[in-house]
Design a protein around this motif. Structure first.
Motif, PDB file in Angstrom:
ATOM      1  N   ARG A  68       1.211  -0.767   0.254  1.00  0.00           N
ATOM      2  CA  ARG A  68      -0.273   0.331  -0.153  1.00  0.00           C
ATOM      3  C   ARG A  68       0.675   1.690   0.165  1.00  0.00           C
ATOM      4  N   ILE A  69       0.633   2.281  -1.078  1.00  0.00           N
ATOM      5  CA  ILE A  69       1.837   3.085  -0.743  1.00  0.00           C
ATOM      6  C   ILE A  69       0.404   4.534  -0.935  1.00  0.00           C
ATOM      7  N   GLN A  70       1.138   5.137  -0.228  1.00  0.00           N
ATOM      8  CA  GLN A  70       1.019   6.936  -0.019  1.00  0.00           C
ATOM      9  C   GLN A  70       1.881   8.277  -1.239  1.00  0.00           C
ATOM     10  N   VAL A  71       1.104   8.291  -1.898  1.00  0.00           N
ATOM     11  CA  VAL A  71       2.444   9.458  -2.987  1.00  0.00           C
ATOM     12  C   VAL A  71       2.432  10.796  -2.338  1.00  0.00           C
ATOM     13  N   LYS A  72       3.570  11.333  -1.595  1.00  0.00           N
ATOM     14  CA  LYS A  72       3.675  12.733  -1.659  1.00  0.00           C
ATOM     15  C   LYS A  72       3.860  13.658  -2.790  1.00  0.00           C
ATOM     16  N   SER A  73       3.911  14.889  -3.196  1.00  0.00           N
ATOM     17  CA  SER A  73       4.345  15.816  -4.461  1.00  0.00           C
ATOM     18  C   SER A  73       4.604  16.543  -4.280  1.00  0.00           C
ATOM     19  N   THR A  74       5.650  17.182  -4.673  1.00  0.00           N
ATOM     20  CA  THR A  74       6.130  18.578  -4.344  1.00  0.00           C
ATOM     21  C   THR A  74       7.041  19.455  -6.241  1.00  0.00           C
ATOM     22  N   ALA A  75       6.720  20.526  -6.075  1.00  0.00           N
ATOM     23  CA  ALA A  75       7.423  21.382  -7.552  1.00  0.00           C
ATOM     24  C   ALA A  75       8.074  21.872  -7.247  1.00  0.00           C
ATOM     25  N   ARG A  76       7.339  22.491  -5.496  1.00  0.00           N
ATOM     26  CA  ARG A  76       8.232  24.016  -5.310  1.00  0.00           C
ATOM     27  C   ARG A  76       9.521  23.603  -4.622  1.00  0.00           C
ATOM     28  N   ASP A  77      10.516  24.099  -4.123  1.00  0.00           N
ATOM     29  CA  ASP A  77      11.525  24.042  -3.787  1.00  0.00           C
ATOM     30  C   ASP A  77      12.018  25.347  -3.149  1.00  0.00           C
ATOM     31  N   TYR A  78      12.342  25.687  -2.379  1.00  0.00           N
ATOM     32  CA  TYR A  78      12.805  26.795  -0.924  1.00  0.00           C
ATOM     33  C   TYR A  78      14.114  27.237  -0.812  1.00  0.00           C
ATOM     34  N   LYS A  79      14.777  27.701  -1.037  1.00  0.00           N
ATOM     35  CA  LYS A  79      16.128  28.495  -0.886  1.00  0.00           C
ATOM     36  C   LYS A  79      16.207  28.869   0.687  1.00  0.00           C
ATOM     37  N   GLU A  80      17.101  27.968   1.347  1.00  0.00           N
ATOM     38  CA  GLU A  80      17.548  28.834   2.208  1.00  0.00           C
ATOM     39  C   GLU A  80      18.760  30.227   2.085  1.00  0.00           C
ATOM     40  N   LYS A  81      18.510  30.934   3.204  1.00  0.00           N
ATOM     41  CA  LYS A  81      19.647  32.391   3.071  1.00  0.00           C
ATOM     42  C   LYS A  81      20.906  31.111   3.685  1.00  0.00           C
ATOM     43  N   SER A  82      21.116  30.673   4.160  1.00  0.00           N
ATOM     44  CA  SER A  82      21.965  30.435   5.102  1.00  0.00           C
ATOM     45  C   SER A  82      22.761  29.147   3.899  1.00  0.00           C
ATOM     46  N   ARG A 102      -0.277  11.480  12.248  1.00  0.00           N
ATOM     47  CA  ARG A 102       0.980  10.591  11.270  1.00  0.00           C
ATOM     48  C   ARG A 102       0.435   9.178  10.782  1.00  0.00           C
ATOM     49  N   TYR A 103       1.140   9.203   9.670  1.00  0.00           N
ATOM     50  CA  TYR A 103       0.821   7.875   9.009  1.00  0.00           C
ATOM     51  C   TYR A 103       1.434   7.060  10.044  1.00  0.00           C
ATOM     52  N   SER A 104       0.684   4.907  10.238  1.00  0.00           N
ATOM     53  CA  SER A 104       1.032   4.147  10.896  1.00  0.00           C
ATOM     54  C   SER A 104       1.505   3.140   9.562  1.00  0.00           C
ATOM     55  N   SER A 105       1.750   2.169  10.085  1.00  0.00           N
ATOM     56  CA  SER A 105       1.955   0.920   9.146  1.00  0.00           C
ATOM     57  C   SER A 105       0.714   0.250   8.910  1.00  0.00           C
ATOM     58  N   SER A 106      -0.216   0.513  10.326  1.00  0.00           N
ATOM     59  CA  SER A 106      -1.293  -0.028   9.946  1.00  0.00           C
ATOM     60  C   SER A 106      -2.519   0.761   8.965  1.00  0.00           C
ATOM     61  N   ASP A 107      -1.568   1.495   8.350  1.00  0.00           N
ATOM     62  CA  ASP A 107      -2.601   2.939   7.049  1.00  0.00           C
ATOM     63  C   ASP A 107      -1.465   1.773   6.471  1.00  0.00           C
ATOM     64  N   CYS A 108      -0.193   2.631   5.735  1.00  0.00           N
ATOM     65  CA  CYS A 108      -0.172   2.585   4.316  1.00  0.00           C
ATOM     66  C   CYS A 108       1.525   1.179   4.300  1.00  0.00           C
ATOM     67  N   ASP A 109       2.083   1.051   4.015  1.00  0.00           N
ATOM     68  CA  ASP A 109       3.199   0.473   3.661  1.00  0.00           C
ATOM     69  C   ASP A 109       4.527   1.382   3.004  1.00  0.00           C
ATOM     70  N   PHE A 110       4.761   2.377   2.370  1.00  0.00           N
ATOM     71  CA  PHE A 110       5.187   3.194   2.242  1.00  0.00           C
ATOM     72  C   PHE A 110       4.873   4.292   1.775  1.00  0.00           C
ATOM     73  N   ILE A 111       5.630   6.066   1.739  1.00  0.00           N
ATOM     74  CA  ILE A 111       5.064   7.014   1.703  1.00  0.00           C
ATOM     75  C   ILE A 111       6.331   7.265   0.621  1.00  0.00           C
ATOM     76  N   VAL A 112       6.216   7.769  -0.865  1.00  0.00           N
ATOM     77  CA  VAL A 112       6.380   8.150  -1.572  1.00  0.00           C
ATOM     78  C   VAL A 112       6.490   9.686  -2.374  1.00  0.00           C
ATOM     79  N   ILE A 113       7.796   9.851  -1.752  1.00  0.00           N
ATOM     80  CA  ILE A 113       8.196  11.401  -1.525  1.00  0.00           C
ATOM     81  C   ILE A 113       8.112  11.793  -3.810  1.00  0.00           C
ATOM     82  N   VAL A 114       7.642  12.040  -4.443  1.00  0.00           N
ATOM     83  CA  VAL A 114       8.030  13.140  -5.856  1.00  0.00           C
ATOM     84  C   VAL A 114       7.913  14.656  -5.624  1.00  0.00           C
ATOM     85  N   LEU A 115       9.909  14.531  -5.885  1.00  0.00           N
ATOM     86  CA  LEU A 115       9.911  15.942  -6.061  1.00  0.00           C
ATOM     87  C   LEU A 115       9.944  16.314  -7.834  1.00  0.00           C
TER      88      LEU A 115
END
Length: 160
Positions: A68-82, A102-115
């Protein structure tokens, strides 16, 4: 008009792109993950009805393995000044009865982050998350850093 790679979607590209907004960005991320998994021999099952209360986006099946996979996607980037790195900030939590948790292992097996702006995938077992937010960093050379770095393209973890 020049064609852009489907693996790279920059924030600036979105003004000309029909795929706009968080829901569309999330759906596009799910499709990108599904495509990667199909290339790797997984059968993919997804929900057709948006807004479902299911705690995972995709079901991946290969032989006797079900993930079971939860997907989290972003197309934004944040520059830190330091720092000369890029920092992506993602919420990795679910909402139930008006509360975030938070998600737990009873919700999904993997969280896939897409940059999406970098064309990167991070395949992370759900139990590795200790908060509702994750920061994903890449250095000035584009190399992932921090605790998530070891999970870049870690698709083989799903075969266990």
């Amino acid at each position: 008009m020049e064609q852009k790679s489907s693996r790279h979607l920059k924030q600036s590209d979105q003004s000309d792109n029909p795929v706009k907004g968080a829901a569309s960005l999330g759906s596009l991320g799910e499709m990108m993950v599904a495509l990667e998994l199909m290339i790797k021999g997984w059968a993919i099952y997804t929900q057709f009805i948006g807004g479902s209360s299911s705690s995972f986006d995709l079901l991946a099946v290969k032989g006797d393995l079900f993930k079971r996979i939860q997907v989290k996607s972003t197309a934004r980037d944040y520059k830190e000044k330091s720092r000369k790195s890029k920092k992506h900030i993602l919420k990795v939590c679910k909402r139930s009865k008006g509360k975030f948790s938070r998600y737990s292992s009873s919700d999904c097996d993997f969280i896939v982050i897409v940059l999406m702006d970098e064309g990167r995938f991070f395949v992370i077992p759900t139990e590795k998350f200790s908060s509702k937010t994750v920061n994903v960093y890449t250095n000035e050379d584009g190399v992932p850093t921090g605790w998530t770095a070891e999970y870049q393209d870690a698709w083989d973890l799903m075969d266990e």
